[in-house]
Motif scaffolding. Structure first.
Motif, PDB file in Angstrom:
ATOM      1  N   MET A   1      32.820 -25.041 -51.462  1.00 31.64           N
ATOM      2  CA  MET A   1      33.427 -26.076 -50.632  1.00 31.64           C
ATOM      3  C   MET A   1      34.127 -27.120 -51.503  1.00 31.64           C
ATOM      4  N   SER A   2      35.360 -27.450 -51.146  1.00 37.52           N
ATOM      5  CA  SER A   2      36.097 -28.460 -51.904  1.00 37.52           C
ATOM      6  C   SER A   2      36.144 -29.809 -51.191  1.00 37.52           C
ATOM      7  N   ASP A   3      35.936 -29.823 -49.861  1.00 37.37           N
ATOM      8  CA  ASP A   3      35.949 -31.091 -49.136  1.00 37.37           C
ATOM      9  C   ASP A   3      35.126 -30.952 -47.868  1.00 37.37           C
ATOM     10  N   LEU A   4      34.602 -32.095 -47.415  1.00 34.21           N
ATOM     11  CA  LEU A   4      33.762 -32.143 -46.217  1.00 34.21           C
ATOM     12  C   LEU A   4      34.025 -33.462 -45.502  1.00 34.21           C
ATOM     13  N   LYS A   5      34.331 -33.395 -44.204  1.00 32.86           N
ATOM     14  CA  LYS A   5      34.614 -34.594 -43.431  1.00 32.86           C
ATOM     15  C   LYS A   5      33.874 -34.532 -42.089  1.00 32.86           C
ATOM     16  N   PHE A   6      33.351 -35.684 -41.656  1.00 33.38           N
ATOM     17  CA  PHE A   6      32.808 -35.818 -40.307  1.00 33.38           C
ATOM     18  C   PHE A   6      33.922 -36.247 -39.365  1.00 33.38           C
ATOM     19  N   SER A   7      33.816 -35.802 -38.101  1.00 32.29           N
ATOM     20  CA  SER A   7      34.711 -36.359 -37.091  1.00 32.29           C
ATOM     21  C   SER A   7      34.304 -37.800 -36.825  1.00 32.29           C
ATOM     22  N   ARG A   8      35.153 -38.542 -36.153  1.00 39.64           N
ATOM     23  CA  ARG A   8      34.924 -39.974 -35.976  1.00 39.64           C
ATOM     24  C   ARG A   8      33.651 -40.267 -35.177  1.00 39.64           C
ATOM     25  N   ASP A   9      33.307 -39.379 -34.234  1.00 35.78           N
ATOM     26  CA  ASP A   9      32.094 -39.573 -33.443  1.00 35.78           C
ATOM     27  C   ASP A   9      30.871 -38.936 -34.082  1.00 35.78           C
ATOM     28  N   GLY A  10      31.062 -38.242 -35.210  1.00 36.08           N
ATOM     29  CA  GLY A  10      29.942 -37.635 -35.912  1.00 36.08           C
ATOM     30  C   GLY A  10      29.445 -36.337 -35.315  1.00 36.08           C
ATOM     31  N   ARG A  11      30.126 -35.807 -34.317  1.00 35.68           N
ATOM     32  CA  ARG A  11      29.659 -34.581 -33.652  1.00 35.68           C
ATOM     33  C   ARG A  11      30.045 -33.333 -34.434  1.00 35.68           C
ATOM     34  N   TYR A  12      31.148 -33.381 -35.163  1.00 37.97           N
ATOM     35  CA  TYR A  12      31.658 -32.207 -35.857  1.00 37.97           C
ATOM     36  C   TYR A  12      31.838 -32.476 -37.349  1.00 37.97           C
ATOM     37  N   MET A  13      31.789 -31.401 -38.112  1.00 41.17           N
ATOM     38  CA  MET A  13      32.074 -31.448 -39.543  1.00 41.17           C
ATOM     39  C   MET A  13      33.206 -30.475 -39.852  1.00 41.17           C
TER      40      MET A  13
ATOM     41  N   CYS B   1      40.739 -31.992 -46.751  1.00 40.13           N
ATOM     42  CA  CYS B   1      40.968 -31.734 -45.341  1.00 40.13           C
ATOM     43  C   CYS B   1      40.822 -33.048 -44.577  1.00 40.13           C
ATOM     44  N   ALA B   2      41.320 -33.096 -43.338  1.00 38.02           N
ATOM     45  CA  ALA B   2      41.317 -34.359 -42.602  1.00 38.02           C
ATOM     46  C   ALA B   2      41.236 -34.101 -41.109  1.00 38.02           C
ATOM     47  N   PHE B   3      40.505 -34.983 -40.418  1.00 37.77           N
ATOM     48  CA  PHE B   3      40.468 -35.036 -38.960  1.00 37.77           C
ATOM     49  C   PHE B   3      41.478 -36.060 -38.474  1.00 37.77           C
ATOM     50  N   SER B   4      42.075 -35.821 -37.306  1.00 36.61           N
ATOM     51  CA  SER B   4      42.831 -36.878 -36.652  1.00 36.61           C
ATOM     52  C   SER B   4      41.851 -37.872 -36.044  1.00 36.61           C
ATOM     53  N   GLY B   5      42.354 -39.036 -35.628  1.00 33.81           N
ATOM     54  CA  GLY B   5      41.473 -40.065 -35.109  1.00 33.81           C
ATOM     55  C   GLY B   5      40.693 -39.630 -33.889  1.00 33.81           C
ATOM     56  N   ASP B   6      41.327 -38.849 -32.991  1.00 32.97           N
ATOM     57  CA  ASP B   6      40.629 -38.382 -31.797  1.00 32.97           C
ATOM     58  C   ASP B   6      39.933 -37.048 -32.009  1.00 32.97           C
ATOM     59  N   GLY B   7      40.048 -36.474 -33.207  1.00 32.99           N
ATOM     60  CA  GLY B   7      39.359 -35.230 -33.505  1.00 32.99           C
ATOM     61  C   GLY B   7      40.014 -33.991 -32.950  1.00 32.99           C
ATOM     62  N   SER B   8      41.183 -34.099 -32.350  1.00 33.62           N
ATOM     63  CA  SER B   8      41.819 -32.946 -31.724  1.00 33.62           C
ATOM     64  C   SER B   8      42.723 -32.168 -32.675  1.00 33.62           C
TER      65      SER B   8
ATOM     66  N   THR C   1      53.339 -26.236 -57.834  1.00 33.49           N
ATOM     67  CA  THR C   1      53.392 -27.431 -56.988  1.00 33.49           C
ATOM     68  C   THR C   1      52.392 -27.243 -55.868  1.00 33.49           C
ATOM     69  N   LYS C   2      51.431 -28.136 -55.767  1.00 33.64           N
ATOM     70  CA  LYS C   2      50.359 -28.007 -54.785  1.00 33.64           C
ATOM     71  C   LYS C   2      50.075 -29.365 -54.164  1.00 33.64           C
ATOM     72  N   LEU C   3      49.751 -29.360 -52.901  1.00 36.69           N
ATOM     73  CA  LEU C   3      49.425 -30.595 -52.196  1.00 36.69           C
ATOM     74  C   LEU C   3      47.914 -30.609 -51.979  1.00 36.69           C
ATOM     75  N   LEU C   4      47.214 -31.294 -52.883  1.00 33.52           N
ATOM     76  CA  LEU C   4      45.755 -31.303 -52.866  1.00 33.52           C
ATOM     77  C   LEU C   4      45.172 -32.413 -52.003  1.00 33.52           C
ATOM     78  N   HIS C   5      45.849 -33.558 -51.937  1.00 29.60           N
ATOM     79  CA  HIS C   5      45.244 -34.742 -51.336  1.00 29.60           C
ATOM     80  C   HIS C   5      46.082 -35.246 -50.160  1.00 29.60           C
ATOM     81  N   LEU C   6      45.394 -35.499 -49.051  1.00 27.65           N
ATOM     82  CA  LEU C   6      46.041 -36.072 -47.871  1.00 27.65           C
ATOM     83  C   LEU C   6      45.009 -36.849 -47.057  1.00 27.65           C
ATOM     84  N   ALA C   7      45.506 -37.694 -46.150  1.00 32.50           N
ATOM     85  CA  ALA C   7      44.631 -38.488 -45.285  1.00 32.50           C
ATOM     86  C   ALA C   7      45.331 -38.692 -43.953  1.00 32.50           C
ATOM     87  N   TRP C   8      44.541 -38.702 -42.868  1.00 34.08           N
ATOM     88  CA  TRP C   8      45.058 -38.888 -41.514  1.00 34.08           C
ATOM     89  C   TRP C   8      44.724 -40.301 -41.059  1.00 34.08           C
TER      90      TRP C   8
END
Length: 531
Positions: free
Chosen positions: A341-353, A401-408, A503-510
């Motif tokens: 695993m290279s990245d791990l993110k929780f959704s804003r409500d904490g229900r999903y990873m 990896c990144a979640f959108s604010g509403d998790g959709s 050329t690689k895009l490693l880092h992003l944020a939503w």
């Protein structure tokens, strides 16, 4: 996608969700064609704050650069395109300030260099006007305070701008003493020398006055959390109480309090008594967004462990384990490398990873440990090229990896300075526009609209000898010559021959509130919005 979320899941929002239409918004540090990139300028970390008003980036030179959202009534993008009036039309970011967070160091006890590269940056939410940021390199975590500082400019000094009279002796000769003369004789000459008529004699005393006051941004290191990690720090995560945070290295997770820099609690220790028995390492960790006692960390075996600080002081075994069942069939040399695993993110409500490994993006429900609710292939077309990727170390690239604010919606990076934006609901329904590949440039749709060119050979990575390739693939036969590159719904070629692996895009944020993505392509920061 292997399986889609159910009716009551993250994807089920209103049932009428439309695919996002992405457009270029801004770019900072855009390169000109042929411009040489300095290694120190390459962006290595990126993060929005909780409100989305500020953005922080870290680079390999140890610098942290801050941006802030400013009001805008609409502005020109490129030559003629203008942002539409609406929620996103007022979004525009500008450069705030930057500061040197870390410097290169040398560990004399272990005889190795500690790079200044920023691995992670995290915002600390504070009620005050000051902004607090955590940043880390491989060994040391620092807490920075960025605040407004008033600088006053004084004028009307009681000093003439002309040369003072005591420097102009009689006759206009040089005022510096001759080596042949003694100190006393020089002083006597200067005392008896008449004043120069060119320099007016001071008759009145003037007091300095404040002419203007300028407000500038200053950065000060408030805390330095050092000497607690033996191995390289790969993650920082703040708890929801904004008072404690965790830091993770290859084998340990430490719990800190923001106000205490000389003491940390070791809450996870995966170091075996005999290092020869080591089978997995920690790759990333993140705190639950709502529960300050819960955090999760992922390992190189592709497993995610969720720990509860209320259960035990040491959480090595007191964890829920999220791990996909092992696929039947023989394991190859690359199995463990691809599952790391290279990245791990929780959704804003904490229900999903959301978890990212080299090949896939996986969506986990925190209440389901057996398997992810959805698996999205990202680099499936690179399977025939694993030996080339290994020989050139590309297989060790760590994509965010990144979640959108509403998790959709979800996003993650890939090669050729591209990133993928996926709709959870659209992927479940099989919509063609649910998986979009965008290039980090002023024309993000360019890669999708091009017809892939025919392949005239490999994609430029060295192949090595056939014996080595066969050994790495455990006896598997060499892949057949690549067919013509064909487009897939996501816009990526099926065999990877047209991708640029340099050329690689490693880092992003939503952005946490709106559909806006900040993506770091080498030393350039691109921003895109969707409506």
């Amino acid at each position: 996608m292997d399986a889609g979320p159910g009716p009551g899941s993250l994807a089920a929002l209103d049932g009428t969700q439309q695919p996002l239409d992405w457009h270029f918004l801004q770019c900072f540090g855009e390169r000109t064609p042929g411009e040489e990139i300095q290694e120190a300028d390459i962006i290595s970390a990126i993060e929005f704050d909780a409100s989305g008003q500020h953005l922080a980036t870290g680079d390999r030179g140890g610098r942290v650069v801050l941006f802030e959202r400013v009001a805008s009534q609409g502005r020109t993008v490129g030559m003629e395109q203008r942002l539409p009036r609406g929620r996103l039309s007022s979004f525009e970011f500008r450069y705030m300030t930057e500061f040197q967070s870390h410097e290169p160091e040398f560990d004399y006890l272990k005889s190795f260099e500690i790079e200044e590269k920023i691995n992670k940056v995290r915002w600390v939410n504070q009620p005050s006007a000051s902004r607090m940021i955590l940043s880390t390199n491989d060994k040391t975590i620092k807490l920075w305070k960025v605040y407004e500082k008033k600088v006053q400019h004084l004028t009307n000094y009681n000093v003439s701008e002309q040369q003072p009279s005591w420097l102009i002796p009689a006759g206009g000769a040089s005022s510096f003493p001759s080596p042949a003369k003694g100190k006393l004789s020089v002083l006597a000459e200067q005392k008896l020398a008449p004043r120069s008529p060119k320099v007016p004699e001071l008759r009145t005393l003037r007091l300095p006055q404040v002419s203007s006051t300028e407000v500038v941004l200053a950065a000060r290191c408030r805390r330095k959390y050092a000497n607690a990690h033996t191995y390289h720090v790969n993650s920082i995560a703040l708890s929801s109480d904004q008072e404690t945070f965790i830091t993770a290295d290859d084998l340990r997770v430490n719990l800190w309090h923001l106000d205490i820099s000389d003491q940390a609690f070791n809450v996870v220790d995966m170091k075996p008594a005999n290092m020869d028995e080591l089978t997995e390492v920690i790759t990333v960790a993140d705190f639950h967004p709502r529960h300050c006692h819960t955090f999760a960390f992922a390992t190189s075996k592709g497993a995610i462990r969720m720990a509860d600080l209320r259960a035990s002081a040491l959480l090595d075994n007191a964890c829920k384990v999220y791990e996909e069942p092992e696929q039947p069939g023989p394991r190859s040399f690359f199995t463990e490398l691809l599952s790391s695993m290279s990245d791990l993110k929780f959704s804003r409500d904490g229900r999903y990873m959301l978890a990212r490994d080299f090949m896939t993006l996986k969506l986990w429900d925190v209440n389901m440990e057996a398997s992810p609710v959805a698996t999205y292939p990202i680099h499936e077309h690179l399977k025939p090229r694993l030996c080339d990727l290994y020989e050139n170390d590309c297989i060790f690239d760590k994509f965010d990896c990144a979640f959108s604010g509403d998790g959709s919606h979800l996003a993650t990076g890939t090669y050729s300075n591209c990133f993928r934006a996926l709709s959870v609901e659209g992927m479940e329904k099989g919509d063609a526009g649910a998986d979009v590949t965008l290039e980090a440039s002023r024309d993000p749709q360019r890669k999708r609209l091009q017809t892939p060119a025919k392949s005239h050979g490999r994609f430029g990575l060295s192949r090595g000898n056939n014996a080595k390739r066969a050994a790495l693939q455990n006896g598997e036969s060499s892949p057949a010559p690549a067919p013509d590159a064909a487009a897939v719904p996501g816009g990526a070629p099926t065999d990877g021959t047209s991708m640029d692996f340099n050329t690689k895009l490693l880092h992003l944020a939503w952005h946490p509130e709106v559909n806006l993505i900040a993506a770091a392509a080498s030393n350039s920061l691109y921003m895109y919005y969707a409506r």
